[in-house]
Design an enzyme around this catalytic site. Structure first.
Site, PDB file in Angstrom:
ATOM      1  CG  HIS A 262      34.694  13.500  26.813  1.00  0.00           C
ATOM      2  ND1 HIS A 262      34.193  12.535  25.982  1.00  0.00           N
ATOM      3  CD2 HIS A 262      34.816  14.621  26.056  1.00  0.00           C
ATOM      4  CE1 HIS A 262      34.010  13.047  24.769  1.00  0.00           C
ATOM      5  NE2 HIS A 262      34.373  14.316  24.792  1.00  0.00           N
ATOM      6  CD  GLU A 263      35.852  18.120  27.619  1.00  0.00           C
ATOM      7  OE1 GLU A 263      36.686  18.525  26.786  1.00  0.00           O
ATOM      8  OE2 GLU A 263      34.672  17.835  27.309  1.00  0.00           O
ATOM      9  CG  HIS A 266      38.813  16.353  23.717  1.00  0.00           C
ATOM     10  ND1 HIS A 266      38.796  15.907  22.417  1.00  0.00           N
ATOM     11  CD2 HIS A 266      37.516  16.300  24.137  1.00  0.00           C
ATOM     12  CE1 HIS A 266      37.537  15.603  22.063  1.00  0.00           C
ATOM     13  NE2 HIS A 266      36.745  15.819  23.097  1.00  0.00           N
ATOM     14  CD  GLU A 292      34.048  13.578  20.920  1.00  0.00           C
ATOM     15  OE1 GLU A 292      34.734  14.624  20.881  1.00  0.00           O
ATOM     16  OE2 GLU A 292      33.248  13.341  21.837  1.00  0.00           O
TER      17      GLU A 292
HETATM   18 ZN    ZN Z   1      34.623  15.577  23.068  1.00  0.00          ZN
END
Ligand code: ZN
Length: 498
Positions: A262-263, A266, A292
């Site tokens: 997830h990170e 980003h 996101e």
């Molecule tokens: Zn996030």
């Protein structure tokens, strides 16, 4: 000096302070010892004060106002820079300073009270603070724009261009299409059992696998750092310095893997922004929602796919030969996509997640636009939980008290989480036309996907609005039908066909 030069000069100084504050922030979230807090807070408040003065300097405001007047002399990018600066300035300058200071004190206090209330399971303890925060918010909205629909001001703060009208349409689609579908899937998934998830996975070996994944995703360590923290996050000051963290739970292996992915989503976004934007205020992602969309794409669409684990499960098994001796790639993928009724948003799976957001969206909207009072929140929350997820909430810490956001006055933030997933789905269909996503994953060539994101989304930073990005990439504005289609395709395959 021209207005433009004055503007840029102030921006540069502000960015210098922001760099220092951000570095201190990274440090306190990763390395700093607990005892350093009092001294550090005092010193940093001085730097923050200087930064605030630069942000609100009359000369800076004058330059921005003048540039707004003469906008025909600016090119598109310059205008975007000024527009963005004006928006952040308006947020501060239109609110009386005394009000602002009181509000900061209130939210600092409220976060502590919220923690206590959550621990004791006592919503009454938090209620008076929440009431005050909401009243402040309502007043602050009036100061900024007394003609606007109140909740729209907050929604636009977190996602440029979003309104109640657009979100209502989005969440109505979720209610009509997803709520019944989730019930169907839940009826099937309740027999799922994955005993290997309960085994112990030493942190050391998990770290080694996170390193492996970081390389698979082609993260650039010359411009980045990966560390550990309790709450995973991505941090960046410009495209040449992007850092991320993950967390390790020895009794739950998926936590570190999917938090890291997830990170990484980003982080790849921030690393791939065009470096010529570093001297501007546009050198960061376009919006919360678009950001996101990237993190969820990397985590859910790439990371939780069968293709990914067909390619990389052997690398995982190599690190955990005993714990995974009786598990294959297909079982691991299924376990990674397990659908469950759960009370807690942050623990929810990809399919039920938007229903948690639906609850929060409807409540926030009704607080700001339809007079829903704090005294009714707990009851309303529990009713919605029953209606959408068929769960009876017994403790407020599993319900209305579970999230930190409201104690910090962050209303309007939640819907961007669901929006991000929905953007990701819309982008998924466009990307899949440009290249075969599944094949790229199987070829262990995620760089191919990164490159497409770079050229079509990342390089622009926030030069384009979320709407402009979607229109460019998918040739239409936000359309929730792709999200429903994506979820139904994915979860029908996992649960309803066999
Ligand atoms: Zn996030």
């Amino acid at each position: 000096m021209s207005h433009w030069d004055t503007f840029k000069d102030f921006q540069k100084k502000q960015k210098a302070y922001e760099l220092v504050l951000a570095l201190a922030g990274w440090d306190s979230n990763t390395e700093a010892p607990r005892q350093s807090i009092p001294y550090r807070s005092e010193m940093l408040s001085i730097i923050s004060g200087e930064h605030f003065s630069l942000m609100t300097d009359p000369q800076y405001k004058e330059a921005i106002d003048a540039l707004y007047e003469e906008k025909e002399t600016l090119n598109d990018q310059q205008f975007r820079e000024v527009q963005k600066a004006k928006k952040s300035l308006d947020k501060i300058i239109k609110i009386p300073k005394a009000e602002y200071v009181e509000y900061s004190k209130l939210t600092t206090m409220a976060q502590r009270i919220w923690e206590e209330a959550k621990e004791k399971g006592d919503f009454k303890h938090f209620k008076p603070y929440l009431k005050k925060i909401i009243n402040y918010k309502k007043r602050m909205i009036k100061f900024r724009d007394d003609k606007a629909i109140p909740y729209n001001v907050l929604l636009d703060d977190f996602e440029e261009g979003m309104t109640i009208e657009r979100y209502d349409a989005f969440f109505q689609t979720i209610k009509d299409e997803l709520v019944p579908f989730v019930k169907q899937v839940l009826a099937k998934s309740k027999n799922d059992d994955f005993p290997f998830l309960d085994r112990k996975y030493p942190k050391h070996d998990q770290k080694d696998f996170v390193d492996y994944i970081t390389n698979v995703f082609d993260f650039d360590f010359n411009r980045g750092v990966v560390k550990e923290s309790v709450h995973p996050f991505t941090w960046n000051t410009h495209s040449q310095d992007v850092r991320l963290t993950t967390r390790y739970m020895e009794d739950y292996l998926p936590a570190s893997i999917y938090a890291a992915m997830h990170e990484l989503g980003h982080a790849m976004y921030e690393q791939q922004i065009d470096e010529t934007l570093d001297s501007t205020n546009l050198n960061t992602g376009a919006s919360m929602g678009i950001h996101e969309s990237q993190s969820r794409f990397y985590e859910n669409t790439i990371g939780r796919s069968q293709a990914f684990w067909d390619t990389h499960f052997s690398a995982l098994k190599k690190r955990f030969p005993d714990q995974l001796h009786d598990v294959d790639a297909e079982t691991f993928t299924r376990a990674s996509n397990r659908v469950e009724e759960s009370f807690i948003r942050v623990e929810a799976d990809e399919l039920t997640y938007p229903l948690h957001i639906l609850i929060r969206y409807e409540i926030e909207r009704d607080i700001f636009n339809n007079g829903l009072g704090v005294d009714d929140l707990e009851r309303v929350w529990n009713e919605k939980m029953k209606a959408y997820l068929n769960l009876d909430v017994n403790r407020p810490s599993d319900g209305v008290l579970q999230d930190v956001h409201w104690s910090d006055g962050m209303f309007g933030y939640f819907p961007t989480y669901a929006l991000g997933s929905a953007y990701a789905a819309q982008i998924y269909y466009a990307l899949n036309e440009a290249l075969d996503i599944d094949q790229a994953i199987r070829d262990n060539d995620i760089a191919r996907i990164n490159q497409w994101f770079k050229e079509n989304i990342h390089c622009y930073g926030s030069r384009l609005s979320p709407d402009q990005i979607l229109n460019k990439v998918t040739r239409e504005s936000f359309n929730p039908k792709y999200y429903i289609r994506y979820l139904k395709e994915k979860y029908s395959k996992l649960y309803l066909e066999d």
